[in-house]
Scaffold this active site. Structure first.
Site, short mmCIF file in Angstrom:
data_model
loop_
_atom_site.label_atom_id
_atom_site.label_comp_id
_atom_site.label_asym_id
_atom_site.label_seq_id
_atom_site.Cartn_x
_atom_site.Cartn_y
_atom_site.Cartn_z
N ARG A 188 0.73 -1.13 -0.07
CA ARG A 188 0.03 -0.19 0.07
C ARG A 188 0.87 1.35 0.12
O ARG A 188 2.11 1.29 0.23
CB ARG A 188 -0.99 0.15 1.22
CG ARG A 188 -0.70 -0.88 2.31
CD ARG A 188 0.51 -0.26 3.08
NE ARG A 188 0.07 1.01 3.57
CZ ARG A 188 1.15 1.86 4.01
NH1 ARG A 188 2.31 1.44 3.99
NH2 ARG A 188 0.81 3.14 4.56
N ASN B 179 -5.54 13.77 4.50
CA ASN B 179 -4.54 12.52 5.06
C ASN B 179 -5.42 11.83 6.02
O ASN B 179 -6.60 11.93 6.31
CB ASN B 179 -3.43 13.34 5.91
CG ASN B 179 -2.27 12.26 6.22
OD1 ASN B 179 -1.84 11.32 5.22
ND2 ASN B 179 -1.96 12.13 7.48
N ASP C 193 -2.20 12.46 1.43
CA ASP C 193 -2.76 11.87 0.21
C ASP C 193 -2.85 12.87 -0.80
O ASP C 193 -2.72 12.56 -2.17
CB ASP C 193 -4.03 10.93 0.50
CG ASP C 193 -3.50 9.75 1.46
OD1 ASP C 193 -3.64 10.02 2.74
OD2 ASP C 193 -3.62 8.77 0.77
#
Lengths: 364, 364
Positions: free
Chosen positions: A52, A253, A243
């Protein structure tokens, strides 16, 4: 990591027909290396979250396309089939699409016999570029930690982080962790408070594991504890990943980041966000209003995975039938962010700050 | 609870030689009634947390002294022995000492043959008084929810709560939950966001269970999610309990409460704390500086209890050897508290506010 040779994805030594990754689902209890022998193994690894983190997902996709070209009877068709399947494996991952499109563009016009070699070259380049970006973030953030160490006369620099924006999310070094690893390498006395990061526990599962592996002193805490530690002077700086960052410096985030930013602000503690510039969304201005927040599966909240004897199993902590809400991210407004740490340097969390570092975007 | 006949502790029907409690460790998966046949069962129930919550711990101690008087060959000596053991069972619980001292004072001079009856009477009184206090808090807090319902034109009133300050922590009704139960009884459309409350999960284990049992709509969320919900208008009011409130209105409560207060403040959402006046510490002025915070066992963080098949087991979520910090409470400064809901009414979280409601303490 604090060493140049660590990688989260690599070609198997003596067998360039196999790509290897860490099965991150087994961490922190077991370090299991997983072979990707076929591109569909790469799809599975992304889908089932063996890997991930945006940069690592992108790299895994590129390496999967290499496997498709290498083992496919009709390499170009196989690459195309693999690309379609990879795009579906984690639909919202930006780097996934970026890496796949980059590879597809690159092989346009390349003879079939050269496809595998060409894609391998590009997968290696994608990884090398990511390492350089993370090191750039590390070098930009290091002076922040050095300044705290100096102010404290060499006393411990206490960093708090949320989720995993670490080496395991990238190829090496990580984003939020890069300044920490560089500081530790230089002999700074640095200690990290690791937020557990419910519901998926990336803090305990990944961040604590990689800090331990590198000998960086750290302490695991529940997500509830950070405010109390800040009130009592036990945190000198907060560094998280993100992100997606808006043009104006709002930061999306992992859920809970906003609460730590509020506590840092209330206690005059600097709150920094580390990011590769590829995650800046230059089109968006109001993070809270505009960034859609993914609602994830209730199972992430109701089931807790862990070690029981020799097994990894899940226990149900929430009663059957209890309704569950599970927003995956939140947005921290720029006014709570002391600064953004990018591969080009540190800037204010504002349009002026960002376009100062990235003048090519100032027209936007 | 939303019904007058619910109790967390009671005499066994048709057998006044046995006291019954709910084994709260088994919730939310199983509702198990546990018999206390001997005072030492009461010690075990407190120590091993079959029961928790200050009021319920106090009541369990009083009922255990009744069992000592009833079954002891030398009742007075047995009561004294039981009192010593009970005091040691949870050393920091204020209500425990208070209940034991109250009973011991009361039986001074009472003939041995009347001891059990006298203590039974007092244990019943302690329970009845607690119910009255909780109902008083409920009646004081109800208008806050009614006002929100009116402002929203009958739309859903969304309450967020942290930990369990519910019926299960008291004899019935709870503190933070009392206004919610009364509102629900009156037909108000009320919905509760239930914080999981790591590390011990009192939210999922207890609060969600009692809300479900009473048909109150609710949604379980991780502790990280509340700020995001507040940013998006999904929370109208926060109500929590407290373990200790200073003279000046600072509030010590379960770790993480401070983070929710910060988020409420940042989003202009009222943040209320419900408390019986017995938990006000009139001697303390600066909560953050003066209230000592208990550091609890690392196992609470590293092990997650839940249901696996038919069994209740624990899984280890944190790697062996990872250092863990586990502060159990934090302090929310009065400036973040909109008001205190007491059995005498609602007041500002300040010395003026509190001594206005409790003028007998204004000299202090």
């Amino acid at each position: 990591m604090s060493s140049d040779d660590f990688r989260t994805i690599w070609l198997k030594p003596d067998d360039p027909g196999v790509v290897q990754i860490i099965d991150q689902r087994q961490l922190p209890h077991d370090f299991v290396i997983h072979d990707l022998g076929h591109w569909s193994d790469g799809v599975e690894a992304i889908q089932d979250m063996y890997v991930r983190g945006a940069p690592l997902i992108g790299a895994t996709a590129a390496w999967s396309l290499y496997l498709a070209a290498l083992h496919g009877q009709f390499p170009r068709e196989e690459v195309s089939r693999a690309a379609d399947a990879l795009l579906e494996s984690r639909p919202t991952a930006v780097n996934l699409r970026w890496a796949i499109e980059r590879v597809l563009q690159l092989i346009d016009g390349v003879p079939d016999g050269d496809l595998a070699a060409r894609i391998r070259q590009d997968a290696e380049a994608i990884c090398a570029e990511d390492v350089e970006i993370c090191l750039g973030i590390g070098r930009a953030g290091l002076p922040l930690l050095e300044a705290i160490a100096e102010r404290k006369g060499g006393g411990t620099v206490n960093v708090l982080t949320h989720c995993n924006a670490g080496a395991l999310a990238t190829i090496n070094w990580g984003t939020a962790t890069a300044p920490v690893y560089l500081a530790h390498q230089q002999g700074l006395d640095v200690h990290v408070w690791v937020d557990e990061t419910r519901p998926r526990n990336q803090g305990t599962q990944l961040t604590a594991w990689e800090l331990a592996k590198n000998g960086v002193p750290h302490t695991v805490i529940v997500d509830n504890a950070g405010g109390h530690l800040m009130q009592h002077g036990d945190v000198d700086i907060v560094i998280t990943g993100t992100d997606r960052t808006t043009r104006t410096g709002d930061v999306a985030n992992k859920i809970g980041t906003y609460l730590k930013a509020l506590a840092a602000h209330d206690n005059d503690i600097p709150f920094y966000v580390a990011l590769p510039s590829t995650t800046i969304d230059w089109q968006t201005r109001d993070g809270v209003a505009e960034i859609p927040i993914e609602q994830r599966d209730a199972d992430e909240v109701t089931m807790s995975y862990g070690r029981h004897g020799d097994e990894r199993i899940a226990v149900r902590t929430v009663a059957e039938g209890s309704p569950v809400g599970n927003p995956a991210f939140d947005v921290t407004p720029a006014r709570l962010v002391t600064g953004l740490i990018t591969e080009r340097g540190v800037c204010a969390a504002s349009e002026d700050g960002l376009t100062g570092l990235f003048p090519e975007e100032s027209a936007g």
